[in-house]
Design an enzyme around this catalytic site. Sequence first.
Site, short mmCIF file in Angstrom:
data_model
loop_
_atom_site.label_atom_id
_atom_site.label_comp_id
_atom_site.label_asym_id
_atom_site.label_seq_id
_atom_site.Cartn_x
_atom_site.Cartn_y
_atom_site.Cartn_z
N ARG A 51 32.78 80.35 68.55
CA ARG A 51 31.51 80.17 69.28
C ARG A 51 30.39 80.84 68.49
O ARG A 51 29.27 80.32 68.40
CB ARG A 51 31.59 80.74 70.71
CG ARG A 51 30.23 80.76 71.39
CD ARG A 51 30.26 80.84 72.91
NE ARG A 51 31.31 81.65 73.45
CZ ARG A 51 31.34 83.00 73.45
NH1 ARG A 51 30.35 83.68 72.91
NH2 ARG A 51 32.35 83.65 73.96
N TYR A 103 10.59 62.37 74.89
CA TYR A 103 11.91 61.91 75.34
C TYR A 103 12.12 62.28 76.82
O TYR A 103 11.82 63.42 77.21
CB TYR A 103 13.00 62.52 74.45
CG TYR A 103 14.39 62.25 74.95
CD1 TYR A 103 14.81 60.95 75.22
CD2 TYR A 103 15.28 63.29 75.19
CE1 TYR A 103 16.09 60.70 75.71
CE2 TYR A 103 16.57 63.05 75.66
CZ TYR A 103 16.95 61.75 75.94
OH TYR A 103 18.21 61.50 76.43
N ASP A 175 9.57 68.79 67.61
CA ASP A 175 10.76 67.93 67.67
C ASP A 175 10.58 66.87 66.59
O ASP A 175 9.75 65.96 66.70
CB ASP A 175 10.87 67.30 69.07
CG ASP A 175 12.12 66.44 69.22
OD1 ASP A 175 12.63 65.96 68.21
OD2 ASP A 175 12.55 66.23 70.37
N LYS A 200 20.71 61.48 65.78
CA LYS A 200 19.93 60.32 65.35
C LYS A 200 19.98 60.16 63.84
O LYS A 200 21.03 59.92 63.28
CB LYS A 200 18.51 60.46 65.90
CG LYS A 200 18.45 60.84 67.39
CD LYS A 200 19.10 59.78 68.26
CE LYS A 200 18.93 59.97 69.75
NZ LYS A 200 19.52 61.11 70.39
O1 P1T Z 1 20.71 63.25 72.85
P1 P1T Z 1 20.53 64.63 72.26
O2 P1T Z 1 21.19 64.84 70.95
O3 P1T Z 1 20.83 65.71 73.25
O4 P1T Z 1 18.96 64.74 71.90
C1 P1T Z 1 17.93 64.72 72.86
C2 P1T Z 1 16.65 64.21 72.24
C3 P1T Z 1 15.68 65.11 71.87
N1 P1T Z 1 14.51 64.72 71.32
C4 P1T Z 1 14.26 63.42 71.09
C5 P1T Z 1 12.97 63.01 70.46
C6 P1T Z 1 15.20 62.45 71.43
O5 P1T Z 1 14.91 61.16 71.18
C7 P1T Z 1 16.43 62.84 72.04
C8 P1T Z 1 17.45 61.85 72.47
N2 P1T Z 1 16.95 60.56 72.58
C9 P1T Z 1 17.67 59.46 72.98
C10 P1T Z 1 18.96 59.48 73.34
C11 P1T Z 1 16.89 58.20 72.99
O6 P1T Z 1 17.49 57.11 73.01
O7 P1T Z 1 15.65 58.28 72.94
#
Ligand code: P1T
Length: 384
Positions: A51, A103, A175, A200
Amino acid sequence: MAKDKLKFNSRTIHGGQEPDKAYGSVMPPVYLTSTYAQSKPGAHLGYEYSRSHNPTRTALEQSLASIESGNHALAFASGMAAIDAVIKLLSPGDEVISTNDLYGGTYRIFTKVFAHYGVKFHFVPMGDIDEVKKHINNNTKLLWVETPTNPLMQVIDIKAMSILAKENQLMLAVDNTFASPYLQRPLELGADIVMHSATKYLGGHSDVVLGALVVHDSELANRLAFIQNASGAVPGPMDAFLVLRGIKTLHVRMQRHCENGRIVAAFLKGHPQIQKVYWPGFSDHPNHEVAKTQMDDFGGMISFVHKDSSLEKAVSIVSSLNVFTLAESLGGVESLAGHPASMTHASIPKEEREKTGVTDGLIRLSVGIEDSEDLIADLAQALG
Ligand code: P1T
């Protein structure tokens, strides 16, 4: 040459990486272990418990720090876990000024989780710096910038925000998920924290969920590492390995995402049935000049609205695509289409999302790296 002095494309492959010390394996082994032997209490080889640290995760964190031009990186179990860690730096009574287009999951954790712990959030159109200034008071601690924004592709001036943050002793977190460090490196523009959903573009193959934070400052890194370890939302070693492997081709994938993005954006803009296309590469995009200055290209994320802006029409278009897959997420090699109002941004109340332009007719595309002719043909048949 020191590996952190390499140019960006070389750093995606070599940044922070050394052949494994045990056998010289070129890729770091996936250390599938929860714990590490100690010869006497506290005497170990740098790792105690997975962890807190894991060598495969360390290799990923060193790569992330290198490509984001930072000194320290921390990997998390998801992008949301990374955001969670940033907001846990704050205390009840503190205030955050955030982009108003962002998001849906970020909006949700701000308003439905941290608001209950006494942190106050203001959602502001950050294209207008005076709007941001209006919301700064003695309790303001953090500017939260998503750029380009999800899903309306607003581009926020990171340098201007960093000047404002410094003038007011605020932290600036960016972000950088939509751009990826291939297109923009917020720490170079004065941000304090860069956040990623590495799910992503960094991972790039829609096969892993992971989040990241990158910072310059050692004290801030220590505070975040404390939260990372105390809360425990860390990625497993296999996930760390997958993202590290993804990063090694980030630059070639991003180059093609940008090329295809340009072609698809132009096709949609010229299509007689399309009312509006959101893509920062257009010279008439309201933030095009900022995008040209702070980004190296314009990316593969595009949103659009059909002339028939009804929910039914949007649903019918996204449901009739064949090469684009209708799915949440973005940034993988395959093209995806999404309907923000009912999918990624469904957690934002309708009146709130419609105020910013996330209407029922809005469709979002993550343009992949297929042959652009196939993508255009697919869109053409779906638009009819
Ligand atoms: O899904 P995760 O890895 O927890 O990330 C969240 C997140 C944070 N910031 C942005 C700009 C994002 O686009 C996302 C996740 N977005 C999607 C799943 C989507 O389809 O827009």
